[in-house]
Design an enzyme around this catalytic site. Sequence first.
Site, PDB file in Angstrom:
ATOM      1  N   GLU A 104      64.587  29.865  58.234  1.00 11.06           N
ATOM      2  CA  GLU A 104      64.648  28.931  57.113  1.00 11.06           C
ATOM      3  C   GLU A 104      66.018  28.256  57.087  1.00 11.06           C
ATOM      4  O   GLU A 104      67.012  28.806  57.554  1.00 11.06           O
ATOM      5  CB  GLU A 104      64.322  29.717  55.826  1.00 11.06           C
ATOM      6  CG  GLU A 104      64.313  28.973  54.527  1.00 11.06           C
ATOM      7  CD  GLU A 104      63.449  27.726  54.425  1.00 11.06           C
ATOM      8  OE1 GLU A 104      63.404  26.926  55.377  1.00 11.06           O
ATOM      9  OE2 GLU A 104      62.860  27.524  53.349  1.00 11.06           O
ATOM     10  N   ASP A 105      66.052  27.047  56.565  1.00 16.65           N
ATOM     11  CA  ASP A 105      67.297  26.283  56.554  1.00 16.65           C
ATOM     12  C   ASP A 105      68.292  26.797  55.521  1.00 16.65           C
ATOM     13  O   ASP A 105      69.467  26.998  55.808  1.00 16.65           O
ATOM     14  CB  ASP A 105      67.015  24.783  56.327  1.00 16.65           C
ATOM     15  CG  ASP A 105      66.133  24.498  55.115  1.00 16.65           C
ATOM     16  OD1 ASP A 105      65.687  25.443  54.432  1.00 16.65           O
ATOM     17  OD2 ASP A 105      65.855  23.307  54.849  1.00 16.65           O
ATOM     18  N   ILE A 106      67.823  26.997  54.289  1.00 16.77           N
ATOM     19  CA  ILE A 106      68.763  27.262  53.203  1.00 16.77           C
ATOM     20  C   ILE A 106      68.122  28.115  52.114  1.00 16.77           C
ATOM     21  O   ILE A 106      66.925  28.001  51.857  1.00 16.77           O
ATOM     22  CB  ILE A 106      69.293  25.915  52.635  1.00 16.77           C
ATOM     23  CG1 ILE A 106      70.464  26.105  51.671  1.00 16.77           C
ATOM     24  CG2 ILE A 106      68.189  25.110  51.969  1.00 16.77           C
ATOM     25  CD1 ILE A 106      71.229  24.807  51.407  1.00 16.77           C
ATOM     26  N   ASP A 108      68.352  28.539  48.304  1.00 13.05           N
ATOM     27  CA  ASP A 108      68.876  27.897  47.096  1.00 13.05           C
ATOM     28  C   ASP A 108      68.437  28.743  45.902  1.00 13.05           C
ATOM     29  O   ASP A 108      69.035  29.778  45.634  1.00 13.05           O
ATOM     30  CB  ASP A 108      68.366  26.456  47.060  1.00 13.05           C
ATOM     31  CG  ASP A 108      68.959  25.633  45.924  1.00 13.05           C
ATOM     32  OD1 ASP A 108      69.976  26.061  45.362  1.00 13.05           O
ATOM     33  OD2 ASP A 108      68.399  24.578  45.602  1.00 13.05           O
ATOM     34  N   LYS A 136      73.381  29.606  49.571  1.00 13.60           N
ATOM     35  CA  LYS A 136      74.208  29.073  48.478  1.00 13.60           C
ATOM     36  C   LYS A 136      74.634  30.204  47.554  1.00 13.60           C
ATOM     37  O   LYS A 136      73.819  31.047  47.185  1.00 13.60           O
ATOM     38  CB  LYS A 136      73.402  28.047  47.660  1.00 13.60           C
ATOM     39  CG  LYS A 136      73.331  26.696  48.302  1.00 13.60           C
ATOM     40  CD  LYS A 136      72.763  25.680  47.315  1.00 13.60           C
ATOM     41  CE  LYS A 136      72.406  24.396  48.028  1.00 13.60           C
ATOM     42  NZ  LYS A 136      71.695  23.455  47.148  1.00 13.60           N
ATOM     43  N   PHE A 158      74.708  20.275  46.881  1.00  8.77           N
ATOM     44  CA  PHE A 158      73.594  19.746  47.654  1.00  8.77           C
ATOM     45  C   PHE A 158      74.114  19.298  49.016  1.00  8.77           C
ATOM     46  O   PHE A 158      75.002  18.461  49.097  1.00  8.77           O
ATOM     47  CB  PHE A 158      72.927  18.585  46.920  1.00  8.77           C
ATOM     48  CG  PHE A 158      71.613  18.220  47.529  1.00  8.77           C
ATOM     49  CD1 PHE A 158      70.465  18.940  47.237  1.00  8.77           C
ATOM     50  CD2 PHE A 158      71.525  17.161  48.425  1.00  8.77           C
ATOM     51  CE1 PHE A 158      69.246  18.621  47.823  1.00  8.77           C
ATOM     52  CE2 PHE A 158      70.311  16.829  49.018  1.00  8.77           C
ATOM     53  CZ  PHE A 158      69.178  17.562  48.717  1.00  8.77           C
ATOM     54  N   ASP A 165      67.626  17.332  54.341  1.00  2.22           N
ATOM     55  CA  ASP A 165      67.494  15.914  53.985  1.00  2.22           C
ATOM     56  C   ASP A 165      67.931  15.593  52.568  1.00  2.22           C
ATOM     57  O   ASP A 165      68.053  16.476  51.710  1.00  2.22           O
ATOM     58  CB  ASP A 165      66.028  15.495  54.102  1.00  2.22           C
ATOM     59  CG  ASP A 165      65.178  16.079  52.958  1.00  2.22           C
ATOM     60  OD1 ASP A 165      65.205  17.320  52.791  1.00  2.22           O
ATOM     61  OD2 ASP A 165      64.542  15.311  52.216  1.00  2.22           O
ATOM     62  N   ARG A 171      68.344  14.136  58.125  1.00  4.19           N
ATOM     63  CA  ARG A 171      68.054  15.404  58.811  1.00  4.19           C
ATOM     64  C   ARG A 171      68.669  15.436  60.201  1.00  4.19           C
ATOM     65  O   ARG A 171      68.965  16.501  60.729  1.00  4.19           O
ATOM     66  CB  ARG A 171      66.536  15.600  58.963  1.00  4.19           C
ATOM     67  CG  ARG A 171      65.806  15.853  57.667  1.00  4.19           C
ATOM     68  CD  ARG A 171      64.392  16.340  57.961  1.00  4.19           C
ATOM     69  NE  ARG A 171      63.504  16.171  56.813  1.00  4.19           N
ATOM     70  CZ  ARG A 171      63.356  17.057  55.841  1.00  4.19           C
ATOM     71  NH1 ARG A 171      64.029  18.168  55.856  1.00  4.19           N
ATOM     72  NH2 ARG A 171      62.523  16.812  54.842  1.00  4.19           N
TER      73      ARG A 171
HETATM   74  P1  IMP Z   1      64.680  27.225  47.109  1.00  2.68           P
HETATM   75  O1  IMP Z   1      63.214  27.489  47.029  1.00  2.68           O
HETATM   76  O2  IMP Z   1      65.229  26.708  45.833  1.00  2.68           O
HETATM   77  O3  IMP Z   1      65.484  28.381  47.665  1.00  2.68           O
HETATM   78  O4  IMP Z   1      64.870  25.990  48.045  1.00  2.68           O
HETATM   79  C1  IMP Z   1      64.715  26.062  49.349  1.00  2.68           C
HETATM   80  C2  IMP Z   1      64.312  24.726  49.937  1.00  2.68           C
HETATM   81  O5  IMP Z   1      64.800  23.586  49.214  1.00  2.68           O
HETATM   82  C3  IMP Z   1      64.940  24.678  51.283  1.00  2.68           C
HETATM   83  O6  IMP Z   1      64.048  25.147  52.245  1.00  2.68           O
HETATM   84  C4  IMP Z   1      65.314  23.231  51.461  1.00  2.68           C
HETATM   85  O7  IMP Z   1      64.275  22.562  52.115  1.00  2.68           O
HETATM   86  C5  IMP Z   1      65.472  22.686  50.066  1.00  2.68           C
HETATM   87  N1  IMP Z   1      66.898  22.645  49.674  1.00  2.68           N
HETATM   88  C6  IMP Z   1      67.564  23.518  48.890  1.00  2.68           C
HETATM   89  N2  IMP Z   1      68.853  23.202  48.755  1.00  2.68           N
HETATM   90  C7  IMP Z   1      69.029  22.075  49.485  1.00  2.68           C
HETATM   91  C8  IMP Z   1      70.186  21.251  49.771  1.00  2.68           C
HETATM   92  O8  IMP Z   1      71.324  21.489  49.340  1.00  2.68           O
HETATM   93  N3  IMP Z   1      69.944  20.175  50.564  1.00  2.68           N
HETATM   94  C9  IMP Z   1      68.731  19.874  51.074  1.00  2.68           C
HETATM   95  N4  IMP Z   1      67.638  20.614  50.858  1.00  2.68           N
HETATM   96  C10 IMP Z   1      67.786  21.711  50.069  1.00  2.68           C
HETATM   97 MG    MG Z   2      62.856  24.000  53.427  1.00  3.97          MG
END
Ligand code: IMP
Ligand code: MG
Length: 181
Positions: A104-106, A108, A136, A158, A165, A171
């Site tokens: 997974e990328d990030i 949050d 984060k 962000f 993206d 991206r």
């Molecule tokens: P979460 O479900 O809130 O943990 O969000 C995860 C998803 O939201 C990630 O897989 C990203 O695709 C997107 N996302 C969260 N934070 C960022 C950011 O800072 N920049 C771009 N995409 C983000």
């Molecule tokens: Mg994602």
Amino acid sequence: MVESIKIKTLITDEQIQKRVSELGKEITNYYENKVSEKKPLIIIIVQKGASIFGADLARKIKLPSDLRFMRVVSYKGETKPQSDPEIFDEIKSGIEGDNVLVVEDILDTGKTLVFVKDYLAKLQPVSLNFAVLLVKRMKRKVKVPRIKFKGFNISNKFVIGYGLDFNEIYRNLPYIGVIED
Ligand code: IMP
Ligand code: MG
């Protein structure tokens, strides 16, 4: 690339590549005696955000691997989550009894990862681990799964680039940056 917004570099291309190589080694060591050509490591790359990280990381994992993709949408053209995540593609053939690594990328809010974990855990893999490039630093509302392979801790801003993206753009930046106001 000509950008119409100002972007401040947070993590350079070189820093990313170095960390991805290290993660590849860690993952290779961890699964070395657990997978084989008969029972490859199932690498599930979460689209679209982890596509670039996943492609780079997969090439640093020196083990028989089966690459799969799933799409989870949580952000709908905004910088804040709009709704609960939704899974669009499913893992077609079974993963029962397999070693599964989700890329997974990030991380949050953690909602996406919890959603993916619950979805895949029901398919009964023998192990389910996560490789996440960016984590984060923030207070999370949900209890997130332990991230075994983590790239970088970042502040609660962000970020864009290297798969991430802003309204589907940026991206393809080779580095990770923050949009400056
Ligand atoms: P979460 O479900 O809130 O943990 O969000 C995860 C998803 O939201 C990630 O897989 C990203 O695709 C997107 N996302 C969260 N934070 C960022 C950011 O800072 N920049 C771009 N995409 C983000
Ligand atoms: Mg994602």
